[in-house]
Scaffold this motif. Structure first.
Motif, PDB file in Angstrom:
ATOM      1  N   LEU A 215      57.690  42.841  50.890  1.00 49.81           N
ATOM      2  CA  LEU A 215      56.339  43.214  50.441  1.00 49.81           C
ATOM      3  C   LEU A 215      55.308  43.006  51.552  1.00 49.81           C
ATOM      4  CD1 LEU A 215      56.321  41.730  46.817  1.00 49.81           C
ATOM      5  CD2 LEU A 215      56.590  44.125  47.468  1.00 49.81           C
TER       6      LEU A 215
ATOM      7  N   ASN B 117      46.442  44.724  41.973  1.00 51.57           N
ATOM      8  CA  ASN B 117      47.780  44.516  41.437  1.00 51.57           C
ATOM      9  C   ASN B 117      48.130  43.042  41.411  1.00 51.57           C
ATOM     10  OD1 ASN B 117      50.320  45.148  40.450  1.00 51.57           O
ATOM     11  ND2 ASN B 117      50.506  46.921  41.789  1.00 51.57           N
TER      12      ASN B 117
ATOM     13  N   PHE C 138      51.994  40.540  41.133  1.00 55.09           N
ATOM     14  CA  PHE C 138      53.456  40.572  41.076  1.00 55.09           C
ATOM     15  C   PHE C 138      53.987  39.189  40.740  1.00 55.09           C
ATOM     16  CE2 PHE C 138      51.979  43.497  44.378  1.00 55.09           C
ATOM     17  CZ  PHE C 138      52.467  44.697  43.907  1.00 55.09           C
TER      18      PHE C 138
ATOM     19  N   GLU D 164      51.818  37.576  33.820  1.00 57.74           N
ATOM     20  CA  GLU D 164      52.761  37.411  34.932  1.00 57.74           C
ATOM     21  C   GLU D 164      53.671  36.208  34.723  1.00 57.74           C
ATOM     22  OE1 GLU D 164      53.173  39.674  37.153  1.00 57.74           O
ATOM     23  OE2 GLU D 164      51.499  40.845  36.381  1.00 57.74           O
TER      24      GLU D 164
ATOM     25  N   LEU E 133      59.429  46.323  41.597  1.00 53.75           N
ATOM     26  CA  LEU E 133      58.031  45.928  41.501  1.00 53.75           C
ATOM     27  C   LEU E 133      57.078  47.036  41.926  1.00 53.75           C
ATOM     28  CD1 LEU E 133      58.322  42.324  42.984  1.00 53.75           C
ATOM     29  CD2 LEU E 133      58.115  42.950  40.581  1.00 53.75           C
TER      30      LEU E 133
ATOM     31  N   SER F 264      53.740  46.459  36.714  1.00 53.12           N
ATOM     32  CA  SER F 264      53.139  45.162  36.463  1.00 53.12           C
ATOM     33  C   SER F 264      52.030  45.254  35.421  1.00 53.12           C
ATOM     34  CB  SER F 264      52.634  44.561  37.760  1.00 53.12           C
ATOM     35  OG  SER F 264      52.303  43.213  37.563  1.00 53.12           O
TER      36      SER F 264
END
Length: 350
Positions: free
Chosen positions: A147, A195, A197, A227, A271, A320
């Motif tokens: 990422l 966003n 994650f 989350e 993701l 997400s």
């Protein structure tokens, strides 16, 4: 005594002759017009070919000769006496009774469908629960590396704001999932924009853009519970395991480390591209809604954030917290219904 008519082939020529076969309990006595004495062959030394529909049956003799007959009931009785061909007899029953065959086929198809929709998710949940914490931390490091390298940039948030949100996370985690040590990471979203994650070990990444989009800590609280639920219920691992097939599931349940670590390569794609399933997103939304309701804040803060997230990503396929699977409007409506009719059982024991 069993007695029936048959056609005899000596196995050496193509000639055939009619014979009468009788069974005395131990041996087959085969009589033919051209023979002065009958042949006496122990049944245990004979081979009875499996049935094919309602066609003639064949009895093979030890010397290669063969007797063929259309007296199916007599041959079935010999099979019972010989105590053989149990499985093939069942096959014959299916062939001769097509309705039973169709019913068995439908039962097989229903079993396959049931396994796909219920068995695989069950095994995936068990397999995900069996993954040790140190391995989840390894998967998290690998995923975070991808990422950071391909999508995210260093955060530009102030240390003060980071500390405030980190404190909020710790307060929520103690209430929602005290068994897991949660950490908060901040990144600039870049092309991903607003966003968040949830990585398997308990690391939650929040982008600067999402923090800027939120208008209160209550909105962020709903987001963080969402989350945390993904981590708590191991949604990321379960999602990957459900799509890998039965063999990888079994290997994971058996503790095959190589099979588990190989899954880490696909987690960034989950993701970034596909997102969680509708079921997993609904579970995370419900946990967030119930938490806010219990606090006396209602679900409106989280609903407002979802709406703004959707408006900021109109072209995004959804993942997400702003996943469009289910669509944002549907998610907001379910949160509104949850506030009107809260179900304590939906919190999964929180």
């Amino acid at each position: 005594m069993i007695e029936f008519q048959a056609t005899y082939f000596d196995g050496k020529t193509s000639r055939s002759q009619p014979v009468t076969i009788s069974f005395d309990g131990l041996s087959l006595k085969i009589r033919g017009e051209a023979w002065s004495t009958p042949r006496d062959v122990p049944l245990r030394n004979c081979t009875i070919d499996p049935p094919l529909g309602k066609g003639p049956r064949a009895i093979k003799l030890p010397d290669g000769a063969l007797c063929e007959t259309g007296d199916l009931s007599a041959v079935e009785e010999l099979e019972r006496r010989q105590r053989g061909h149990g499985g093939m007899h069942f096959v014959h029953l299916l062939e001769s009774r097509w309705k039973s065959a169709v019913a068995c086929l439908l039962l097989l198809l229903l079993s396959v469908v049931a396994f796909i929709f219920y068995g695989v998710p069950f095994l995936a949940a068990r397999a995900a629960d069996s993954v040790p914490q140190d391995l989840m931390e390894k998967i998290t490091r690998q995923t975070l590396g991808v990422l950071d390298k391909q999508f995210l940039e260093p955060s530009e948030l102030s240390q003060t704001r980071m500390s405030e949100i980190d404190t909020l996370l710790k307060e929520i985690a103690v209430e929602v999932d005290p068994k897991t040590r949660y950490q908060l990471g901040f990144r600039k979203g870049g092309t991903l924009g607003s966003n968040a994650f949830a990585l398997p070990s308990g690391l939650i990444l929040v982008t600067d853009e999402l923090v800027a989009l939120s208008r209160s800590d209550r909105e962020l609280a709903g987001l963080l519970v969402h989350e945390i639920t993904h981590v708590k219920r191991r949604h990321a691992l379960r999602h990957i395991l459900q799509s890998t097939g039965v063999f990888v599931l079994i290997a994971t349940l058996a503790g095959d480390i190589a099979s588990i670590t190989s899954l880490a390569a696909s987690l960034p794609a989950v993701l970034i591209e596909s997102g969680y399933s509708r079921k997993f997103e609904a579970e995370a939304d419900r946990e967030a809604g119930l938490y806010l309701i219990e606090k006396g804040w209602g679900t409106k803060p989280y609903r407002n954030l979802l709406k703004r997230l959707a408006e900021s990503h109109p072209e995004h396929p959804g993942l997400s917290v702003f996943s469009t699977h289910p669509r944002t409007a549907e998610r907001i409506e379910k949160l509104r219904d949850l506030e009107i009719h809260p179900d304590p059982r939906s919190s999964g024991g929180r």
